[in-house]
Design a protein around this motif. Structure first.
Motif, short mmCIF file in Angstrom:
data_model
loop_
_atom_site.label_atom_id
_atom_site.label_comp_id
_atom_site.label_asym_id
_atom_site.label_seq_id
_atom_site.Cartn_x
_atom_site.Cartn_y
_atom_site.Cartn_z
N GLN A 44 0.83 -1.21 0.00
CA GLN A 44 0.00 0.00 0.00
C GLN A 44 0.86 1.26 0.00
O GLN A 44 0.56 2.22 -0.70
CB GLN A 44 -0.92 0.01 1.21
N SER A 45 1.95 1.24 0.76
CA SER A 45 2.75 2.47 0.87
C SER A 45 3.78 2.61 -0.25
O SER A 45 4.08 3.72 -0.67
CB SER A 45 3.46 2.53 2.22
N GLU A 46 4.31 1.51 -0.75
CA GLU A 46 5.39 1.56 -1.74
C GLU A 46 4.94 1.25 -3.16
O GLU A 46 5.70 1.41 -4.10
CB GLU A 46 6.51 0.58 -1.36
N GLY A 47 3.74 0.73 -3.33
CA GLY A 47 3.28 0.28 -4.64
C GLY A 47 3.59 -1.19 -4.80
O GLY A 47 4.05 -1.85 -3.85
N ASN A 48 3.37 -1.75 -5.96
CA ASN A 48 3.54 -3.19 -6.13
C ASN A 48 4.89 -3.61 -6.71
O ASN A 48 5.06 -4.75 -7.12
CB ASN A 48 2.39 -3.78 -6.94
N SER A 49 5.84 -2.72 -6.74
CA SER A 49 7.19 -3.07 -7.20
C SER A 49 7.82 -4.03 -6.19
O SER A 49 7.93 -3.73 -5.01
CB SER A 49 8.05 -1.81 -7.30
N ARG A 50 8.23 -5.20 -6.66
CA ARG A 50 8.81 -6.22 -5.77
C ARG A 50 10.05 -5.69 -5.05
O ARG A 50 10.22 -5.91 -3.86
CB ARG A 50 9.14 -7.48 -6.57
N LYS A 51 10.90 -4.96 -5.75
CA LYS A 51 12.12 -4.43 -5.13
C LYS A 51 11.79 -3.47 -3.99
O LYS A 51 12.39 -3.51 -2.92
CB LYS A 51 12.99 -3.71 -6.16
N LYS A 52 10.83 -2.58 -4.21
CA LYS A 52 10.46 -1.60 -3.19
C LYS A 52 9.81 -2.28 -1.99
O LYS A 52 10.08 -1.93 -0.84
CB LYS A 52 9.52 -0.55 -3.77
N VAL A 53 8.95 -3.27 -2.25
CA VAL A 53 8.29 -3.98 -1.16
C VAL A 53 9.32 -4.76 -0.34
O VAL A 53 9.31 -4.71 0.89
CB VAL A 53 7.19 -4.93 -1.70
N GLU A 54 10.25 -5.44 -1.02
CA GLU A 54 11.27 -6.19 -0.31
C GLU A 54 12.18 -5.28 0.50
O GLU A 54 12.57 -5.61 1.61
CB GLU A 54 12.10 -7.02 -1.29
N LYS A 55 12.48 -4.12 -0.03
CA LYS A 55 13.31 -3.16 0.70
C LYS A 55 12.58 -2.67 1.95
O LYS A 55 13.17 -2.55 3.02
CB LYS A 55 13.66 -1.97 -0.20
N LYS A 56 11.29 -2.43 1.83
CA LYS A 56 10.48 -1.93 2.95
C LYS A 56 10.37 -2.97 4.07
O LYS A 56 10.49 -2.62 5.23
CB LYS A 56 9.09 -1.54 2.44
N VAL A 57 10.16 -4.24 3.71
CA VAL A 57 9.98 -5.27 4.74
C VAL A 57 11.29 -5.95 5.12
O VAL A 57 11.31 -6.80 6.00
CB VAL A 57 8.92 -6.33 4.34
N GLY A 58 12.36 -5.59 4.44
CA GLY A 58 13.68 -6.09 4.84
C GLY A 58 14.07 -7.43 4.26
O GLY A 58 14.94 -8.10 4.78
N GLY A 59 13.46 -7.84 3.18
CA GLY A 59 13.82 -9.12 2.57
C GLY A 59 14.45 -8.95 1.21
O GLY A 59 14.65 -7.85 0.74
N GLY A 60 14.78 -10.05 0.59
CA GLY A 60 15.32 -10.01 -0.75
C GLY A 60 16.79 -9.68 -0.81
O GLY A 60 17.44 -9.43 0.17
N LYS A 61 17.33 -9.68 -2.01
CA LYS A 61 18.76 -9.45 -2.23
C LYS A 61 19.15 -8.00 -2.00
O LYS A 61 20.26 -7.71 -1.59
CB LYS A 61 19.13 -9.84 -3.66
N SER A 62 18.24 -7.07 -2.29
CA SER A 62 18.58 -5.64 -2.20
C SER A 62 18.80 -5.20 -0.76
O SER A 62 19.50 -4.24 -0.50
CB SER A 62 17.49 -4.79 -2.85
N GLY A 63 18.21 -5.89 0.21
CA GLY A 63 18.33 -5.49 1.59
C GLY A 63 19.54 -6.06 2.31
O GLY A 63 19.83 -5.74 3.44
N LYS A 64 20.28 -6.95 1.66
CA LYS A 64 21.41 -7.61 2.35
C LYS A 64 22.66 -7.58 1.54
O LYS A 64 22.74 -7.42 0.43
CB LYS A 64 21.03 -9.06 2.64
#
Length: 64
Positions: A44-64
């Motif tokens: 809801q806050s970041e839109g449906n971009s997977r990268k942005k959502v993963e960055k917001k919740v702290g998961g995925g490759k971009s956050g680590k």
């Protein structure tokens, strides 16, 4: 980046999270170690971009 057609005949976009699809929310939730509610709020806050959502919740490759 060009979308490919699957054997089912529909194109899929892996760069987006479908917030209304429970299996997609659950996948992101499990992947990031956050709750499904947190993932939905991130969508809801970041839109449906997977990268942005993963960055917001702290998961995925971009956050680590």
């Amino acid at each position: 980046m060009e979308k490919k057609k699957t054997s089912r005949g529909i194109s899929q976009d892996r760069t987006k999270v479908a917030g209304k699809q429970d299996y997609e929310v659950q996948y992101e939730s499990k992947k990031s170690g956050s709750s499904a509610d947190q993932v939905k709020k991130a969508i809801q806050s970041e839109g449906n971009s997977r990268k942005k959502v993963e960055k917001k919740v702290g998961g995925g490759k971009s956050g680590k």
